[in-house]
Design a protein around this motif. Structure first.
Motif, short mmCIF file in Angstrom:
data_model
loop_
_atom_site.label_atom_id
_atom_site.label_comp_id
_atom_site.label_asym_id
_atom_site.label_seq_id
_atom_site.Cartn_x
_atom_site.Cartn_y
_atom_site.Cartn_z
N UNK A 159 0.86 -1.19 0.00
CA UNK A 159 0.00 0.00 0.00
C UNK A 159 0.89 1.24 0.00
N UNK A 160 0.40 2.30 -0.60
CA UNK A 160 1.17 3.52 -0.75
C UNK A 160 1.66 4.05 0.60
N UNK A 161 0.80 3.99 1.61
CA UNK A 161 1.20 4.52 2.92
C UNK A 161 2.32 3.69 3.55
N UNK A 162 2.37 2.41 3.26
CA UNK A 162 3.45 1.56 3.77
C UNK A 162 4.77 1.89 3.07
N UNK A 163 4.72 2.12 1.74
CA UNK A 163 5.92 2.54 1.02
C UNK A 163 6.42 3.87 1.55
#
Length: 190
Positions: free
Chosen positions: A57-61
């Protein structure tokens, strides 16, 4: 972590079609490494891990990039670039990769950079021309890659930059710098 365990762990983190792509990059990276004098084992390792964070997920990246704290400027550009930086960071943190050359090849496999190492060039190009890739001009780039790594890279960067401009996307400065640096090197050898 041994290679077999690493492969199994990475494979679990992506859909089957991305794993097929990763296998293509692995094979192509080893071929290019042998052809142009890079370390095939390092090329294979970087290829295995190059997309390890691609389906996060973008927030994890973003969290991984911020946690590392070294290349946060990438967060101002297309999210397609983020997985490379997040992937390099977690390759060190979670998979124990300590080789800076391998980590650089993972980090710069989408953008390139000025002063690319031989391994970075090999992995960048392998990602672009692996057998599953089909886009206008890929066969021409593959043909150039039979004999000239830097010329093939310039052709690849030209294709990438053209695509980004056509889509009206912001271009990460390292990509332009990588292309210009390669052109300067080619000009100096001719």
């Amino acid at each position: 972590m041994d290679l077999e365990t690493l492969i199994a762990t990475v494979r679990e983190q992506m859909p089957e079609r991305r794993w097929v792509h990763t296998q293509g990059v692995m094979g192509t990276a080893v071929i290019l490494a042998r052809r142009f004098g890079a370390d095939p084992a390092k090329a294979e390792l970087a290829a295995i891990l190059h997309d390890v964070a691609k389906f996060w997920k973008v927030d994890k990246m973003e969290a991984a990039i911020r946690e590392e704290g070294l290349f946060t400027d990438v967060l101002n550009y297309d999210k397609e670039l983020w997985h490379a930086h997040a992937g390099a960071y977690i390759s060190r943190r979670d998979y124990g990769v300590e080789d800076d050359e391998v980590l650089g090849a993972i980090r710069y496999h989408t953008s390139g950079r000025e002063g690319m190492t031989l391994l970075e060039k090999v992995v960048w190009l392998a990602d672009l021309i692996e057998p599953g890739r089909q886009f206008p001009g890929v066969d021409d780039i593959r043909s150039v890659a039979e004999n000239d790594l830097d010329e093939a890279l310039v052709a690849g960067f030209d294709t990438t930059l053209g695509f980004l401009m056509e889509k009206k996307k912001k271009i990460y400065p390292l990509t332009v710098l990588a292309r210009n640096d390669l052109l300067a090197g080619i000009k100096n050898t001719n």
